[in-house]
Design an enzyme around this catalytic site. Sequence first.
Site, PDB file in Angstrom:
ATOM      1  N   ARG A  57      33.233 -76.233 -47.933  1.00  0.00           N
ATOM      2  CA  ARG A  57      33.926 -75.664 -46.774  1.00  0.00           C
ATOM      3  C   ARG A  57      33.827 -74.133 -46.784  1.00  0.00           C
ATOM      4  O   ARG A  57      34.462 -73.481 -47.590  1.00  0.00           O
ATOM      5  CB  ARG A  57      35.393 -76.102 -46.791  1.00  0.00           C
ATOM      6  CG  ARG A  57      36.131 -75.657 -45.559  1.00  0.00           C
ATOM      7  CD  ARG A  57      37.280 -76.528 -45.153  1.00  0.00           C
ATOM      8  NE  ARG A  57      38.166 -76.917 -46.220  1.00  0.00           N
ATOM      9  CZ  ARG A  57      38.825 -78.075 -46.219  1.00  0.00           C
ATOM     10  NH1 ARG A  57      38.680 -78.920 -45.239  1.00  0.00           N
ATOM     11  NH2 ARG A  57      39.633 -78.372 -47.211  1.00  0.00           N
ATOM     12  N   TYR A 110      43.195 -63.724 -21.999  1.00  0.00           N
ATOM     13  CA  TYR A 110      42.576 -65.049 -21.812  1.00  0.00           C
ATOM     14  C   TYR A 110      43.686 -66.101 -21.744  1.00  0.00           C
ATOM     15  O   TYR A 110      44.544 -66.172 -22.617  1.00  0.00           O
ATOM     16  CB  TYR A 110      41.650 -65.280 -23.005  1.00  0.00           C
ATOM     17  CG  TYR A 110      41.011 -66.629 -23.136  1.00  0.00           C
ATOM     18  CD1 TYR A 110      40.212 -67.160 -22.125  1.00  0.00           C
ATOM     19  CD2 TYR A 110      41.162 -67.364 -24.311  1.00  0.00           C
ATOM     20  CE1 TYR A 110      39.603 -68.389 -22.290  1.00  0.00           C
ATOM     21  CE2 TYR A 110      40.549 -68.592 -24.477  1.00  0.00           C
ATOM     22  CZ  TYR A 110      39.769 -69.103 -23.455  1.00  0.00           C
ATOM     23  OH  TYR A 110      39.157 -70.322 -23.630  1.00  0.00           O
ATOM     24  N   ASP A 181      41.143 -59.208 -28.724  1.00  0.00           N
ATOM     25  CA  ASP A 181      40.084 -60.164 -28.432  1.00  0.00           C
ATOM     26  C   ASP A 181      38.857 -59.335 -28.063  1.00  0.00           C
ATOM     27  O   ASP A 181      38.805 -58.718 -26.997  1.00  0.00           O
ATOM     28  CB  ASP A 181      40.512 -61.083 -27.271  1.00  0.00           C
ATOM     29  CG  ASP A 181      39.482 -62.176 -26.992  1.00  0.00           C
ATOM     30  OD1 ASP A 181      38.278 -61.934 -27.219  1.00  0.00           O
ATOM     31  OD2 ASP A 181      39.876 -63.254 -26.525  1.00  0.00           O
ATOM     32  N   LYS A 206      30.318 -67.212 -27.274  1.00  0.00           N
ATOM     33  CA  LYS A 206      29.778 -66.469 -26.133  1.00  0.00           C
ATOM     34  C   LYS A 206      28.463 -65.774 -26.523  1.00  0.00           C
ATOM     35  O   LYS A 206      27.473 -66.440 -26.720  1.00  0.00           O
ATOM     36  CB  LYS A 206      30.830 -65.476 -25.629  1.00  0.00           C
ATOM     37  CG  LYS A 206      32.192 -66.135 -25.336  1.00  0.00           C
ATOM     38  CD  LYS A 206      32.101 -67.113 -24.184  1.00  0.00           C
ATOM     39  CE  LYS A 206      33.424 -67.672 -23.738  1.00  0.00           C
ATOM     40  NZ  LYS A 206      33.978 -68.760 -24.536  1.00  0.00           N
TER      41      LYS A 206
HETATM   42  C1  LIG Z   1      37.959 -63.750 -23.714  1.00  0.00           C
HETATM   43  C2  LIG Z   1      37.851 -65.062 -24.397  1.00  0.00           C
HETATM   44  N1  LIG Z   1      38.388 -65.206 -25.612  1.00  0.00           N
HETATM   45  C3  LIG Z   1      38.334 -66.372 -26.270  1.00  0.00           C
HETATM   46  C4  LIG Z   1      37.731 -67.467 -25.714  1.00  0.00           C
HETATM   47  C5  LIG Z   1      37.774 -68.780 -26.458  1.00  0.00           C
HETATM   48  O1  LIG Z   1      36.575 -69.066 -27.037  1.00  0.00           O
HETATM   49  P1  LIG Z   1      36.140 -70.556 -27.394  1.00  0.00           P
HETATM   50  O2  LIG Z   1      35.688 -71.193 -26.135  1.00  0.00           O
HETATM   51  O3  LIG Z   1      35.058 -70.346 -28.400  1.00  0.00           O
HETATM   52  O4  LIG Z   1      37.343 -71.239 -27.976  1.00  0.00           O
HETATM   53  C6  LIG Z   1      37.138 -67.366 -24.457  1.00  0.00           C
HETATM   54  C7  LIG Z   1      36.461 -68.547 -23.857  1.00  0.00           C
HETATM   55  O5  LIG Z   1      36.225 -68.602 -22.675  1.00  0.00           O
HETATM   56  C8  LIG Z   1      37.208 -66.129 -23.782  1.00  0.00           C
HETATM   57  O6  LIG Z   1      36.684 -65.984 -22.547  1.00  0.00           O
END
Ligand SMILES: Cc1ncc(COP(=O)(O)O)c(C=O)c1O
Length: 390
Positions: A57, A110, A181, A206
């Site tokens: 892991r 988000y 973020d 992303k």
């Molecule tokens: C700004 C932002 N943070 C976090 C995430 C979450 O990522 P994940 O889809 O990998 O959980 C997203 C997903 O759309 C996002 O747009």
Amino acid sequence: MAEPNDWREETALVHVGRTEGETNAVRTVAPPLQRASTVLLERAEALYASDRPTYGRQSLAVHDALRAGLNALEGASHTELFSSGLAAIAGALLAVLKPNDRIAVCDSVYNPTRRLCDTLLARFGVSTRYFAPRAPVSDIFAGEDLALVVLESPGSLTFEMQDVAVIAEAARARGARSLIDNTYGAGVLFKPLSLGVDLSVQSLTKYVCGHADVFLGSVSVRDPELAAALTAHVLQTGQSAAPDDVYQAVRGLRTLATRLARHEANGREVADWLAARPEVARVLHPARRDFPDHALWARDFRGANGLFSFVLQGGGPRQAHAFLNALSLFGLGFSWGGYESLAILCDPQIRRTAAPWRAEGPLIRLHVGLEDPADLVQDLERGLRAWREA
Ligand SMILES: Cc1ncc(COP(=O)(O)O)c(C=O)c1O
């Protein structure tokens, strides 16, 4: 025990591919990709007293390669990996917060981050207050004893930005932590840890992975105390990141800067075209001079990516759907950061309480991919015609 040559058929089948001694016998450009829960040790004594990995892991060569790459990108000393971006956000919050803590969260964050704060964190006794994305520092702290400030700059729907350095400094001065973020910046365009932020979280799903086919997340820090808290959380909760997925992220890092540059160029071309259209009330793109937070972007960011929004000049959901349904090159789908162009209507997922969202019409978010922008513009032209006729 009999030697391999003497094994009966079932024994031989069970041990096909089992490695002996050092596994990385040949030198390759990419890290070796091992899939393992069990790690074999040479001697019984090492099972409980080894400084080498004893379980698969998160301790295989690909995990080390990705963590090292992200440390370099984020200017971090420590990175933990999670199975998705949202899992990374949850992990970072749960690693540093405790019951009765108060946190302040940017209103344009988000939406699932908000849901996490309002449900899981609330259940564990953490209270959340939201602040307007362009609020001054005094409003963010509001005289409260905060444990953590959560930022997202730019926001991924409406793109407002925060003065990250000023807020991080103010948090530190008040004994609070700061978290951002950093998915938009992808570690390349923005370096929040160098501006004093404590925790930089990314959805690697992303741009880092970049091909819309992998979920992965990361949390990067400099402070050894935070690093220890994150590692403890990962161990306590059994977070794992699949080696094949991690391998894709390592591969993605190699072309990340190049892809981002093309996403930015294509995105700007499409954004400029939209800004000149009468059907469009506003384009929300931090790299455009008419964007209210452009000065912050120009000061802090090395570039933009392919993500931005625009507001249609009036109409409601019916007209917005007519626009989206007329597109054939832009896919209709959530997420961003892959090679392909995507479009969504944002309004149903905007949940703000500190600074309500007001606009002239529906808010459409585009992710501009690596296609030729001339084709993308033609597609949008079809969409705008459908909007006019709806
Ligand atoms: C700004 C932002 N943070 C976090 C995430 C979450 O990522 P994940 O889809 O990998 O959980 C997203 C997903 O759309 C996002 O747009």
